[in-house]
Design an enzyme around this catalytic site. Structure first.
Site, PDB file in Angstrom:
ATOM      1  CB  THR A 177      -9.359 -48.425 -15.467  1.00  0.00           C
ATOM      2  OG1 THR A 177      -9.569 -48.826 -16.823  1.00  0.00           O
ATOM      3  CG2 THR A 177     -10.564 -47.589 -15.065  1.00  0.00           C
ATOM      4  CE1 TYR A 204     -14.346 -51.222 -14.076  1.00  0.00           C
ATOM      5  CE2 TYR A 204     -13.451 -50.171 -16.048  1.00  0.00           C
ATOM      6  CZ  TYR A 204     -13.260 -50.852 -14.847  1.00  0.00           C
ATOM      7  OH  TYR A 204     -11.978 -51.150 -14.438  1.00  0.00           O
ATOM      8  CD  GLU A 245     -12.761 -48.923 -20.789  1.00  0.00           C
ATOM      9  OE1 GLU A 245     -13.888 -48.462 -20.962  1.00  0.00           O
ATOM     10  OE2 GLU A 245     -12.052 -49.353 -21.716  1.00  0.00           O
ATOM     11  CE  LYS A 258     -12.261 -49.671 -11.453  1.00  0.00           C
ATOM     12  NZ  LYS A 258     -11.481 -50.154 -10.308  1.00  0.00           N
TER      13      LYS A 258
HETATM   14  P1  NAP Z   1     -11.502 -59.149 -11.611  1.00  0.00           P
HETATM   15  O1  NAP Z   1     -10.715 -60.364 -12.014  1.00  0.00           O
HETATM   16  O2  NAP Z   1     -12.845 -58.923 -12.199  1.00  0.00           O
HETATM   17  O3  NAP Z   1     -11.603 -59.170 -10.009  1.00  0.00           O
HETATM   18  C1  NAP Z   1     -12.476 -58.334  -9.333  1.00  0.00           C
HETATM   19  C2  NAP Z   1     -12.424 -58.643  -7.858  1.00  0.00           C
HETATM   20  O4  NAP Z   1     -13.343 -57.787  -7.163  1.00  0.00           O
HETATM   21  C3  NAP Z   1     -12.835 -60.085  -7.500  1.00  0.00           C
HETATM   22  O5  NAP Z   1     -12.034 -60.527  -6.438  1.00  0.00           O
HETATM   23  C4  NAP Z   1     -14.273 -59.913  -7.032  1.00  0.00           C
HETATM   24  O6  NAP Z   1     -14.717 -60.908  -6.163  1.00  0.00           O
HETATM   25  C5  NAP Z   1     -14.142 -58.581  -6.296  1.00  0.00           C
HETATM   26  N1  NAP Z   1     -15.413 -57.901  -6.059  1.00  0.00           N
HETATM   27  C6  NAP Z   1     -16.360 -57.579  -6.965  1.00  0.00           C
HETATM   28  N2  NAP Z   1     -17.369 -56.928  -6.357  1.00  0.00           N
HETATM   29  C7  NAP Z   1     -17.058 -56.847  -5.047  1.00  0.00           C
HETATM   30  C8  NAP Z   1     -17.712 -56.307  -3.902  1.00  0.00           C
HETATM   31  N3  NAP Z   1     -18.900 -55.699  -4.002  1.00  0.00           N
HETATM   32  N4  NAP Z   1     -17.099 -56.395  -2.700  1.00  0.00           N
HETATM   33  C9  NAP Z   1     -15.892 -57.013  -2.593  1.00  0.00           C
HETATM   34  N5  NAP Z   1     -15.241 -57.572  -3.637  1.00  0.00           N
HETATM   35  C10 NAP Z   1     -15.814 -57.474  -4.847  1.00  0.00           C
HETATM   36  O7  NAP Z   1     -10.638 -57.831 -11.917  1.00  0.00           O
HETATM   37  P2  NAP Z   1      -9.070 -57.678 -12.215  1.00  0.00           P
HETATM   38  O8  NAP Z   1      -8.853 -57.824 -13.670  1.00  0.00           O
HETATM   39  O9  NAP Z   1      -8.311 -58.486 -11.251  1.00  0.00           O
HETATM   40  O10 NAP Z   1      -8.869 -56.127 -11.909  1.00  0.00           O
HETATM   41  C11 NAP Z   1      -8.577 -55.659 -10.588  1.00  0.00           C
HETATM   42  C12 NAP Z   1      -8.979 -54.207 -10.459  1.00  0.00           C
HETATM   43  O11 NAP Z   1      -8.274 -53.431 -11.420  1.00  0.00           O
HETATM   44  C13 NAP Z   1     -10.446 -53.917 -10.731  1.00  0.00           C
HETATM   45  O12 NAP Z   1     -10.826 -52.850  -9.904  1.00  0.00           O
HETATM   46  C14 NAP Z   1     -10.480 -53.485 -12.185  1.00  0.00           C
HETATM   47  O13 NAP Z   1     -11.606 -52.665 -12.425  1.00  0.00           O
HETATM   48  C15 NAP Z   1      -9.173 -52.733 -12.265  1.00  0.00           C
HETATM   49  N6  NAP Z   1      -8.532 -52.698 -13.574  1.00  0.00           N
HETATM   50  C16 NAP Z   1      -8.319 -53.860 -14.265  1.00  0.00           C
HETATM   51  C17 NAP Z   1      -7.643 -53.810 -15.458  1.00  0.00           C
HETATM   52  C18 NAP Z   1      -7.351 -55.071 -16.236  1.00  0.00           C
HETATM   53  O14 NAP Z   1      -7.003 -54.957 -17.427  1.00  0.00           O
HETATM   54  N7  NAP Z   1      -7.419 -56.254 -15.615  1.00  0.00           N
HETATM   55  C19 NAP Z   1      -7.171 -52.581 -15.950  1.00  0.00           C
HETATM   56  C20 NAP Z   1      -7.385 -51.432 -15.202  1.00  0.00           C
HETATM   57  C21 NAP Z   1      -8.048 -51.500 -14.001  1.00  0.00           C
HETATM   58  P3  NAP Z   1     -15.354 -62.309  -6.717  1.00  0.00           P
HETATM   59  O15 NAP Z   1     -14.170 -63.172  -7.075  1.00  0.00           O
HETATM   60  O16 NAP Z   1     -16.129 -62.800  -5.563  1.00  0.00           O
HETATM   61  O17 NAP Z   1     -16.183 -61.965  -7.915  1.00  0.00           O
HETATM   62  O1  F7E Z   2     -12.837 -55.701 -24.253  1.00  0.00           O
HETATM   63  C1  F7E Z   2     -13.885 -55.675 -27.774  1.00  0.00           C
HETATM   64  C2  F7E Z   2     -14.614 -54.762 -26.815  1.00  0.00           C
HETATM   65  O2  F7E Z   2     -13.977 -56.753 -22.308  1.00  0.00           O
HETATM   66  C3  F7E Z   2     -11.755 -55.232 -25.036  1.00  0.00           C
HETATM   67  C4  F7E Z   2     -11.406 -54.466 -18.095  1.00  0.00           C
HETATM   68  O3  F7E Z   2     -10.396 -55.171 -17.420  1.00  0.00           O
HETATM   69  O4  F7E Z   2      -9.793 -53.319 -19.459  1.00  0.00           O
HETATM   70  C5  F7E Z   2     -10.940 -54.156 -19.504  1.00  0.00           C
HETATM   71  O5  F7E Z   2     -11.996 -53.518 -20.218  1.00  0.00           O
HETATM   72  C6  F7E Z   2     -12.248 -54.797 -26.399  1.00  0.00           C
HETATM   73  C7  F7E Z   2     -13.465 -53.874 -26.370  1.00  0.00           C
HETATM   74  O6  F7E Z   2     -11.938 -55.261 -21.955  1.00  0.00           O
HETATM   75  C8  F7E Z   2     -15.685 -58.812 -27.844  1.00  0.00           C
HETATM   76  O7  F7E Z   2     -15.678 -54.074 -27.459  1.00  0.00           O
HETATM   77  C9  F7E Z   2     -14.907 -57.407 -29.294  1.00  0.00           C
HETATM   78  O8  F7E Z   2     -13.288 -52.837 -27.289  1.00  0.00           O
HETATM   79  O9  F7E Z   2     -11.623 -57.469 -22.884  1.00  0.00           O
HETATM   80  P1  F7E Z   2     -12.632 -56.386 -22.819  1.00  0.00           P
HETATM   81  P2  F7E Z   2     -12.182 -53.683 -21.797  1.00  0.00           P
HETATM   82  O10 F7E Z   2     -13.565 -53.304 -22.121  1.00  0.00           O
HETATM   83  O11 F7E Z   2     -11.077 -52.997 -22.521  1.00  0.00           O
HETATM   84  C10 F7E Z   2      -9.984 -52.058 -18.793  1.00  0.00           C
HETATM   85  C11 F7E Z   2      -8.654 -51.345 -18.797  1.00  0.00           C
HETATM   86  C12 F7E Z   2     -10.608 -52.190 -17.470  1.00  0.00           C
HETATM   87  O12 F7E Z   2     -10.365 -51.387 -16.582  1.00  0.00           O
HETATM   88  C13 F7E Z   2     -11.717 -53.180 -17.331  1.00  0.00           C
HETATM   89  O13 F7E Z   2     -11.913 -53.512 -15.965  1.00  0.00           O
HETATM   90  O14 F7E Z   2     -12.672 -55.955 -27.111  1.00  0.00           O
HETATM   91  N1  F7E Z   2     -14.602 -56.940 -28.057  1.00  0.00           N
HETATM   92  N2  F7E Z   2     -15.576 -58.560 -29.186  1.00  0.00           N
HETATM   93  C14 F7E Z   2     -15.053 -57.783 -27.141  1.00  0.00           C
HETATM   94  N3  F7E Z   2     -14.982 -57.771 -25.804  1.00  0.00           N
HETATM   95  C15 F7E Z   2     -15.533 -58.803 -25.120  1.00  0.00           C
HETATM   96  N4  F7E Z   2     -15.458 -58.825 -23.772  1.00  0.00           N
HETATM   97  N5  F7E Z   2     -16.166 -59.827 -25.768  1.00  0.00           N
HETATM   98  C16 F7E Z   2     -16.268 -59.872 -27.144  1.00  0.00           C
HETATM   99  O15 F7E Z   2     -16.835 -60.809 -27.709  1.00  0.00           O
END
Ligand code: NAP
Ligand code: F7E
Length: 349
Positions: free
Chosen positions: A131, A154, A133, A158
């Protein structure tokens, strides 16, 4: 011969798009799901195939990244060609509340899976969901060689997963890669991530069901892309000749304030009339600005993001408006007019 893939996190946003993509490509897909007291397969229900039917290619298995023995058993049985490790406690703000759980799932879960590969004696290609992050406090633009400085439990978890994936590649000659993905969103995005929180609120305000939207730091800058395109990028990383790490990003950054504007505008509303500040949504340490450099993925994988935040906001608002009218009963995917503008694998319902 069709390939076999094993996806952890198949019930999540990315897992659902990846499963669609791999099934479209003729794969046999196995997914890990957690047993819960309620159904947690909403995002993949449309892919479900009755296992009694001949030719069913999607199989779900109970398991958890905290249970290494179960992972060994599953990998021995499935013997996958490709593993996509997408499972994680993925919410940054929540990781401050549950740091140990996050470390156990998001960090140590990865080594459990990598060790299960070795113990099962299988030889799959391995994708780790890394990520942006990881870059945390390091200013943009961020590419594969940018120094990492995570700013949350987090991000730190990661970081461990990122390095252990690299280590297994070098130590055991595994085809193991990190996809360093910047934020990617969709109508299937979890409801408490900022984009979806905004687009759901827009739909609820439009329907007269909500007056206010409470937000944290709206100055934060993110590089938001469209999730189905990122699933394609994951797959391409595992088809490459050599195992390498790649950034996937649009290369364009917008503030949360910008995303508010795009989203409210899409419904004909002015965001300033509805949005208020609430400090509970601030993080103890914030990541101020993420904006990726996707040059390497473009040059080596032929991958490029097409949808940028303004269009993404419209896609998500339209889907949430549609869902409102359906009383929130179903997941609604991308509207047809937006789908035509993209080459995705989203499924209309
Ligand atoms: P998500 O919607 O939060 O999905 C997370 C998945 O992980 C769900 O299927 C969840 O199951 C499963 N899970 C959580 N804890 C688990 C455990 N202990 N054992 C087995 N399964 C578990 O995340 P996403 O947005 O699809 O992202 C997919 C991956 O990419 C994650 O690793 C995330 O950190 C990473 N990532 C995401 C982004 C982004 O912008 N979306 C960017 C960079 C990296 P349940 O449905 O049962 O909760
Ligand atoms: O926040 C700001 C918050 O929670 C984005 C995950 O998929 O992307 C995700 O992480 C920004 C942050 O995503 C609210 O402070 C303001 O600066 O949508 P977010 P994230 O933290 O960027 C990365 C790449 C991952 O890997 C992660 O798994 O938005 N923000 N106000 C807020 N955020 C939330 N959630 N809620 C608010 O009310």
């Amino acid at each position: 011969m069709s390939k076999t893939a094993f996806i952890t996190g198949i019930t999540g946003q990315d897992g659902s798009y990846l499963a669609e993509l791999l099934l479209d490509k003729g794969y046999e897909v196995h997914g890990l799901i957690r047993r819960a007291s309620t159904f947690n397969t909403k995002r993949i229900d449309h892919l479900y195939e009755d296992p009694h039917e001949k030719g069913a290619r999607l199989t779900l298995h109970y398991g958890d990244l905290s249970d290494g023995a179960r992972l060994v058993t599953l990998l021995s049985e499935i013997n996958p060609d490709e593993i996509y490790n997408l499972a994680a406690q993925s919410h940054v703000r929540v990781s401050f509340d549950e740091p140990v759980h996050t470390a156990n799932t998001t960090g140590v879960g990865t080594i459990r899976l990598l060790e299960a590969v070795r113990q099962a004696g299988v030889m799959p290609r391995f994708y780790q969901a890394s990520t942006s992050e990881l870059f945390g406090a390091t200013p943009p633009p961020q590419g594969e060689d940018t120094p990492m400085y995570p700013r949350s439990p987090y991000g730190a978890a990661k970081m461990y997963a990122y390095w252990i994936t690299k280590n297994y590649r070098e130590a055991y000659d595994m085809f193991a890669v990190n996809g360093i993905l910047f934020n990617h969103e969709s109508p299937r995005r979890g409801e408490t991530f900022v984009t979806r929180k905004i687009t759901r609120a827009v739909a609820a305000i439009k329907a007269g069901q909500q007056d206010k939207l409470y937000m944290g730091n709206i100055d934060a800058i993110r590089d938001w892309g469209y999730a189905p395109e990122y699933a394609e990028g994951m797959w391409r990383m595992l088809q490459a000749d050599e195992p390498e790490d790649f950034v996937l990003a649009t290369g364009v950054g917008y503030s949360v304030r910008d995303f508010l504007q795009f989203s409210f505008e899409a419904a004909g509303l002015e965001w300033e009339k509805y949005v208020e500040f609430d400090e509970r949504y601030l993080r103890p340490t914030e990541v101020d600005a993420l904006m990726g450099d996707p040059t390497k993925a473009h040059e080596k994988l032929g991958w490029q993001a097409k949808v940028l935040a303004p269009q993404l906001a419209r896609i998500m608002v339209n889907a949430d408006l549609k869902q409102q009218t359906m009383n929130g009963q179903h997941y609604v995917d991308v509207p047809a007019d937006d789908i035509a503008a993209t080459s995705t694998h989203a499924v209309e319902r």
